[in-house]
Design a protein around this motif. Structure first.
Motif, short mmCIF file in Angstrom:
data_model
loop_
_atom_site.label_atom_id
_atom_site.label_comp_id
_atom_site.label_asym_id
_atom_site.label_seq_id
_atom_site.Cartn_x
_atom_site.Cartn_y
_atom_site.Cartn_z
N ILE A 173 6.68 -2.84 -2.58
CA ILE A 173 5.94 -1.89 -1.44
C ILE A 173 4.33 -2.71 -0.82
O ILE A 173 3.84 -2.35 0.07
CB ILE A 173 5.12 -0.40 -2.39
N HIS A 174 3.54 -3.01 -1.42
CA HIS A 174 2.59 -4.44 -1.18
C HIS A 174 2.89 -5.26 -0.45
O HIS A 174 1.75 -5.16 0.92
CB HIS A 174 1.90 -4.10 -1.98
N CYS A 175 3.97 -5.52 -0.36
CA CYS A 175 4.38 -7.07 0.75
C CYS A 175 4.59 -5.64 1.79
O CYS A 175 4.27 -6.37 2.72
CB CYS A 175 5.73 -7.62 0.40
N PHE A 176 4.80 -4.33 2.23
CA PHE A 176 5.48 -3.77 3.19
C PHE A 176 4.40 -3.68 4.00
O PHE A 176 3.83 -3.51 5.18
CB PHE A 176 6.54 -3.01 3.18
N ARG A 177 3.13 -2.66 2.49
CA ARG A 177 2.37 -2.15 3.33
C ARG A 177 0.89 -3.62 3.95
O ARG A 177 0.52 -2.96 5.21
CB ARG A 177 1.34 -2.11 2.17
N LYS A 178 1.42 -4.31 3.38
CA LYS A 178 1.06 -6.04 4.33
C LYS A 178 0.87 -5.79 6.10
O LYS A 178 0.25 -6.03 6.36
CB LYS A 178 0.59 -6.55 3.52
N LEU A 179 2.22 -5.51 5.88
CA LEU A 179 2.51 -5.96 7.42
C LEU A 179 2.79 -4.50 8.01
O LEU A 179 3.33 -4.32 9.24
CB LEU A 179 4.57 -6.22 7.15
N ARG A 180 2.17 -3.73 7.83
CA ARG A 180 2.41 -1.70 7.94
C ARG A 180 3.76 -1.66 8.01
O ARG A 180 4.11 -0.99 9.63
CB ARG A 180 2.13 -1.78 9.80
N LEU A 181 4.45 -1.92 7.21
CA LEU A 181 6.06 -1.66 7.28
C LEU A 181 5.59 -0.37 6.09
O LEU A 181 5.33 -0.19 4.75
CB LEU A 181 6.56 -2.42 6.79
N PHE A 182 6.27 0.90 6.53
CA PHE A 182 6.29 2.25 5.67
C PHE A 182 7.39 3.08 5.17
O PHE A 182 7.77 3.71 5.45
CB PHE A 182 5.13 3.46 6.17
N PRO A 183 8.59 2.60 4.30
CA PRO A 183 9.56 3.11 4.68
C PRO A 183 10.06 4.14 3.28
O PRO A 183 9.36 4.11 3.41
CB PRO A 183 10.52 1.98 3.09
N ALA A 184 10.74 5.24 4.12
CA ALA A 184 11.10 5.86 4.41
C ALA A 184 12.09 6.32 2.95
O ALA A 184 11.92 7.13 1.83
CB ALA A 184 11.71 6.81 5.36
N THR A 185 12.62 5.28 2.41
CA THR A 185 13.20 5.23 0.96
C THR A 185 13.31 3.41 0.80
O THR A 185 13.50 2.81 1.51
CB THR A 185 14.88 6.07 0.97
N LEU A 186 13.54 3.86 -1.00
CA LEU A 186 13.96 1.96 -1.29
C LEU A 186 14.70 2.50 -2.35
O LEU A 186 14.11 3.80 -3.15
CB LEU A 186 12.39 1.95 -1.72
N THR A 187 15.82 2.51 -2.53
CA THR A 187 16.86 2.46 -3.08
C THR A 187 18.37 2.01 -3.37
O THR A 187 18.14 0.23 -2.58
CB THR A 187 17.95 3.81 -2.68
N PRO A 188 18.81 1.54 -4.75
CA PRO A 188 20.24 0.51 -4.97
C PRO A 188 20.78 0.74 -3.44
O PRO A 188 20.94 1.49 -3.31
CB PRO A 188 20.08 1.14 -5.96
#
Length: 287
Positions: free
Chosen positions: A158-173
């Motif tokens: 999640i930290h990686c995504f936030r650094k890129l201004r990406l905010f996933p709606a879901t994070l799932t297998p």
């Protein structure tokens, strides 16, 4: 008073202009598919296959945030402002354990505490070290299936995504996204949907509610081995594969691209690699 029809039109335009993106994380590559919902159905907008530097993901030692950000940064610049991102967490960093169903008299907080505590003991970890979820047991089972990942892995991603201004709606297998494909891609409903990677298999049932999971290639090296593991015949399985291999005898093809009514050329040479990314982009995640 505002015209309601005009407002409805504005809402439809807003929804249509949104790219829905499925991103699947693998050891050696990232795969992504972007689609838009239109009147005729789902339209393909873009697809990407991004090579990942060696040793970005290290078994037992997490992953390199710097390498992952370096791969994702150019891709991020290609995305429109209006998009929704759904991400498949790496299967090999995710754990599943059956946990006997608790006493029905337990209230929700106590039941959840029991489930995560039981799973943590099996994994020899502390409950605070886990990010987790669970699926209700099927009718013929008295066990919940608890899915867990190391909290440090989840928070790092999640930290990686936030650094890129990406905010996933879901994070799932990724396996949890497969069940929708049975409705959109198959004329006949098999018992199982299966996707093969080089080092593991993802599977999901088509029963309601669906169950899902994964099998390491060390446990099931061949398709015949997987059938034994699932207690299924080849004809009860719809299969896609990230490997360029022929479909096993009697198995049904699982072609996720059939869910898209309009394709934006060029399409990938080996479409089976994008099964999970397409399912994530178009589907409601099954718990």
């Amino acid at each position: 008073m505002p015209n309601s029809q005009a407002n409805d039109t504005e809402i439809v335009i807003m929804v249509i202009s949104t790219w829905q993106i499925g991103l699947e994380i693998q050891r050696e590559t990232l795969r992504a598919v972007a689609v838009q919902r239109q009147r005729q159905g789902w339209q393909l907008r873009r697809w990407w296959q991004l090579p990942v530097p060696e040793n970005t993901f290290r078994d037992g030692a997490g992953y390199s945030s710097e390498s992952l950000i370096e791969v994702l940064a150019p891709w991020r610049r290609e995305l429109p402002l209006r998009h929704q991102l759904r991400v498949a967490f790496p299967s090999w960093r995710t754990l599943q354990r059956p946990v006997p169903a608790p006493d029905n008299r337990l209230r929700e907080p106590d039941r959840e505490a029991y489930l995560v505590g039981s799973a943590a003991r099996q994994l020899q970890m502390l409950p605070a070290q886990l990010s987790w979820d669970y699926a209700l047991p099927p009718q013929d089972s008295n066990a919940f299936l608890v899915t867990a990942a190391r909290r440090s892995d989840v928070e790092g991603l999640i930290h990686c995504f936030r650094k890129l201004r990406l905010f996933p709606a879901t994070l799932t297998p990724g396996a949890s996204a497969l069940p929708l494909l049975s409705q959109l891609c198959l004329p006949d409903t098999p018992r199982f949907l299966v996707h093969r990677e080089a080092d593991h298999w993802l599977w999901a049932t088509t029963a309601q509610p669906p169950t899902w999971g994964w099998v390491d290639a060390g446990q099931a090296e061949t398709f015949a081995d997987l059938c034994l593991h699932l207690s299924a015949t080849p004809g009860e399985i719809a299969l896609s594969s990230a490997l360029p291999e022929p479909l096993p005898l009697e198995a049904k093809p699982l072609d996720a691209w059939r869910a898209l009514t309009r394709l934006q050329p060029p399409v990938p040479r080996h479409g089976g690699s994008f099964t999970v990314a397409i399912a994530l982009a178009i589907g409601r995640i099954s718990r």
